[in-house]
Design a protein around this motif. Structure first.
Motif, mmCIF file in Angstrom:
data_model
loop_
_atom_site.group_PDB
_atom_site.id
_atom_site.type_symbol
_atom_site.label_atom_id
_atom_site.label_comp_id
_atom_site.label_asym_id
_atom_site.label_seq_id
_atom_site.Cartn_x
_atom_site.Cartn_y
_atom_site.Cartn_z
ATOM 1 N N GLY A 201 0.774 -1.230 0.000
ATOM 2 C CA GLY A 201 0.000 0.000 0.000
ATOM 3 C C GLY A 201 0.806 1.280 0.000
ATOM 4 O O GLY A 201 0.243 2.361 -0.157
ATOM 5 N N HIS A 202 2.120 1.207 0.194
ATOM 6 C CA HIS A 202 2.951 2.416 0.171
ATOM 7 C C HIS A 202 3.116 2.918 -1.259
ATOM 8 O O HIS A 202 2.939 2.183 -2.222
ATOM 9 C CB HIS A 202 4.309 2.132 0.799
ATOM 10 N N ARG A 203 3.489 4.182 -1.370
ATOM 11 C CA ARG A 203 3.646 4.794 -2.691
ATOM 12 C C ARG A 203 5.041 5.364 -2.926
ATOM 13 O O ARG A 203 5.266 6.056 -3.913
ATOM 14 C CB ARG A 203 2.591 5.892 -2.887
ATOM 15 N N ALA A 204 5.961 5.079 -2.050
ATOM 16 C CA ALA A 204 7.344 5.530 -2.230
ATOM 17 C C ALA A 204 8.293 4.388 -1.870
ATOM 18 O O ALA A 204 8.098 3.705 -0.856
ATOM 19 C CB ALA A 204 7.637 6.759 -1.375
ATOM 20 N N VAL A 205 9.297 4.185 -2.700
ATOM 21 C CA VAL A 205 10.252 3.100 -2.482
ATOM 22 C C VAL A 205 11.634 3.588 -2.900
ATOM 23 O O VAL A 205 11.775 4.371 -3.841
ATOM 24 C CB VAL A 205 9.843 1.837 -3.280
ATOM 25 N N GLY A 206 12.656 3.156 -2.176
ATOM 26 C CA GLY A 206 13.991 3.618 -2.522
ATOM 27 C C GLY A 206 15.074 2.743 -1.933
ATOM 28 O O GLY A 206 14.809 1.846 -1.116
ATOM 29 N N GLN A 207 16.307 3.023 -2.387
ATOM 30 C CA GLN A 207 17.465 2.268 -1.924
ATOM 31 C C GLN A 207 18.657 3.193 -1.735
ATOM 32 O O GLN A 207 18.745 4.254 -2.369
ATOM 33 C CB GLN A 207 17.840 1.184 -2.940
ATOM 34 N N LEU A 208 19.544 2.771 -0.884
ATOM 35 C CA LEU A 208 20.818 3.440 -0.692
ATOM 36 C C LEU A 208 21.887 2.356 -0.709
ATOM 37 O O LEU A 208 21.886 1.465 0.150
ATOM 38 C CB LEU A 208 20.838 4.196 0.641
ATOM 39 N N LEU A 209 22.768 2.421 -1.681
ATOM 40 C CA LEU A 209 23.853 1.444 -1.806
ATOM 41 C C LEU A 209 25.165 2.122 -1.449
ATOM 42 O O LEU A 209 25.501 3.170 -2.004
ATOM 43 C CB LEU A 209 23.908 0.901 -3.236
ATOM 44 N N ILE A 210 25.902 1.519 -0.523
ATOM 45 C CA ILE A 210 27.204 2.038 -0.104
ATOM 46 C C ILE A 210 28.240 0.947 -0.331
ATOM 47 O O ILE A 210 28.116 -0.161 0.203
ATOM 48 C CB ILE A 210 27.204 2.453 1.374
ATOM 49 N N VAL A 211 29.239 1.246 -1.152
ATOM 50 C CA VAL A 211 30.349 0.328 -1.393
ATOM 51 C C VAL A 211 31.605 0.988 -0.861
ATOM 52 O O VAL A 211 31.948 2.107 -1.255
ATOM 53 C CB VAL A 211 30.504 0.010 -2.891
ATOM 54 N N ASP A 212 32.296 0.299 0.039
ATOM 55 C CA ASP A 212 33.465 0.875 0.695
ATOM 56 C C ASP A 212 34.437 -0.245 1.049
ATOM 57 O O ASP A 212 34.065 -1.183 1.774
ATOM 58 C CB ASP A 212 33.034 1.616 1.968
ATOM 59 N N PRO A 213 35.671 -0.212 0.563
ATOM 60 C CA PRO A 213 36.639 -1.263 0.912
ATOM 61 C C PRO A 213 36.833 -1.442 2.410
ATOM 62 O O PRO A 213 37.243 -2.522 2.859
ATOM 63 C CB PRO A 213 37.931 -0.783 0.233
ATOM 64 N N ALA A 214 36.521 -0.409 3.212
ATOM 65 C CA ALA A 214 36.659 -0.525 4.662
ATOM 66 C C ALA A 214 35.733 -1.592 5.233
ATOM 67 O O ALA A 214 35.994 -2.138 6.316
ATOM 68 C CB ALA A 214 36.378 0.822 5.329
ATOM 69 N N PHE A 215 34.653 -1.907 4.514
ATOM 70 C CA PHE A 215 33.733 -2.947 4.985
ATOM 71 C C PHE A 215 34.377 -4.332 5.003
ATOM 72 O O PHE A 215 33.848 -5.252 5.635
ATOM 73 C CB PHE A 215 32.485 -2.988 4.102
ATOM 74 N N GLU A 216 35.500 -4.498 4.293
ATOM 75 C CA GLU A 216 36.174 -5.801 4.315
ATOM 76 C C GLU A 216 36.709 -6.115 5.705
ATOM 77 O O GLU A 216 36.777 -7.279 6.121
ATOM 78 C CB GLU A 216 37.298 -5.822 3.285
ATOM 79 N N GLU A 217 37.081 -5.059 6.449
ATOM 80 C CA GLU A 217 37.575 -5.233 7.815
ATOM 81 C C GLU A 217 36.446 -5.187 8.839
ATOM 82 O O GLU A 217 36.432 -5.957 9.800
ATOM 83 C CB GLU A 217 38.609 -4.156 8.133
ATOM 84 N N THR A 218 35.504 -4.281 8.648
ATOM 85 C CA THR A 218 34.393 -4.126 9.588
ATOM 86 C C THR A 218 33.082 -4.081 8.815
ATOM 87 O O THR A 218 32.570 -2.994 8.501
ATOM 88 C CB THR A 218 34.553 -2.833 10.424
ATOM 89 N N PRO A 219 32.518 -5.228 8.464
ATOM 90 C CA PRO A 219 31.264 -5.248 7.712
ATOM 91 C C PRO A 219 30.114 -4.667 8.530
ATOM 92 O O PRO A 219 30.086 -4.799 9.763
ATOM 93 C CB PRO A 219 31.044 -6.733 7.414
ATOM 94 N N PRO A 220 29.163 -4.021 7.892
ATOM 95 C CA PRO A 220 28.027 -3.434 8.618
ATOM 96 C C PRO A 220 27.110 -4.509 9.170
ATOM 97 O O PRO A 220 27.056 -5.637 8.657
ATOM 98 C CB PRO A 220 27.319 -2.603 7.543
ATOM 99 N N GLU A 221 26.397 -4.147 10.225
ATOM 100 C CA GLU A 221 25.431 -5.062 10.820
ATOM 101 C C GLU A 221 24.035 -4.766 10.293
ATOM 102 O O GLU A 221 23.755 -3.684 9.797
ATOM 103 C CB GLU A 221 25.448 -4.918 12.343
#
Length: 269
Positions: A201-221
């Motif tokens: 029933g919502h009328r707005a949808v979106g995404q945020l993509l973040i690519v960062d080599p730092a995630f190899e050491e500390t991946p997001p939760e």
């Protein structure tokens, strides 16, 4: 040295179907800062330099005419060369309209980010007006040490009107290997798009993509953002690579942006 951009670009190329136009942006490092050797607007795309922030070059895409309309074939190509920092935004929301033909419109975005470079693609939302039919794609090629922040927001219909149709595909490759490849479709003709398993029933949808080599050491939760489902929710999840994807649905564009901004701030804590 930065090449000057003409105030008035070439006239849009009109075909029997619609307008065909390609805008090009290239960022490169010259003298320790990012310059824009290529800034070429076309058709409905007028490209303006914004004030730099540090070593980052910033560009605003301004709509010079109504687009995309049915039958239009539009494309933006942007590249950040080795070590460059590029930020791209837009002056206003993009409004997809029906147009004079029953043909769908296409809006293709191709982004290339070199070694040790970064690109922020943060335009205003896409609004799919009643009767519109749009195919939108993002194709992103990243070097292994590149960084990317990409936001895409879709609002289905203007206030008080039914939604248009939009089909989108996001393909991201890092070092030649696929990091993300997904498709979605909303609006009339898309099976189950308004059901509880999709937009509910919502009328707005979106995404945020973040690519960062730092995630190899500390991946997001994994994080769930938002309160009651009817007010919109977002989820932040790590990908199989140094990346995080935020997916959000909301009753309107304002609430959608609030959720995506909250997720982005969470990333920097």
């Amino acid at each position: 040295m930065t090449v000057a951009t003409p105030e008035a670009g070439p006239a849009p190329r009109r075909t029997a179907v619609g307008v065909c136009a390609t805008a090009r942006i290239q960022a490169a490092v010259r003298g320790g800062t990012t310059t824009l050797p290529v800034l070429d607007g076309d058709g409905p795309f007028e490209l303006r330099r914004l004030r730099s922030r540090g070593t980052e070059a910033r560009v605003c895409v301004v709509g010079a005419m109504s687009a995309p309309l049915g039958g239009d074939r539009l494309r933006i190509e942007a590249a950040a060369e080795q070590g460059a920092a590029l930020h791209i935004t837009s002056a206003a929301a993009t409004l997809a309209l029906r147009g004079r033909t029953s043909e769908h419109a296409t809006y293709d975005v191709r982004l290339t980010v070199g070694e040790q470079a970064q690109l922020h693609w943060l335009p205003k939302p896409l609004i799919c007006a009643a009767g519109s039919d749009l195919r939108q794609t993002w194709t992103v090629d990243l070097a292994p040490t590149a960084r990317l922040v990409l936001r895409e927001e879709q609002v289905l219909g203007r206030a008080g009107e039914p939604p248009g149709h939009v089909a989108s595909r996001l393909t991201v490759r890092r070092g030649g290997r696929t990091l993300l490849d997904q498709q979605a479709a909303y609006g009339p003709g898309a099976p189950g798009w308004d059901g509880p398993a999709v937009l509910a029933g919502h009328r707005a949808v979106g995404q945020l993509l973040i690519v960062d080599p730092a995630f190899e050491e500390t991946p997001p939760e994994v994080h769930l953002l938002g309160g009651a489902p009817e007010g919109g929710q977002a989820v932040l999840a790590p990908l199989a690579g140094p990346a995080a994807l935020v997916t959000a649905v909301a009753p309107d564009g304002l609430r959608l942006r609030h959720l995506l901004d909250e997720a982005h701030r969470l990333r920097h804590r």
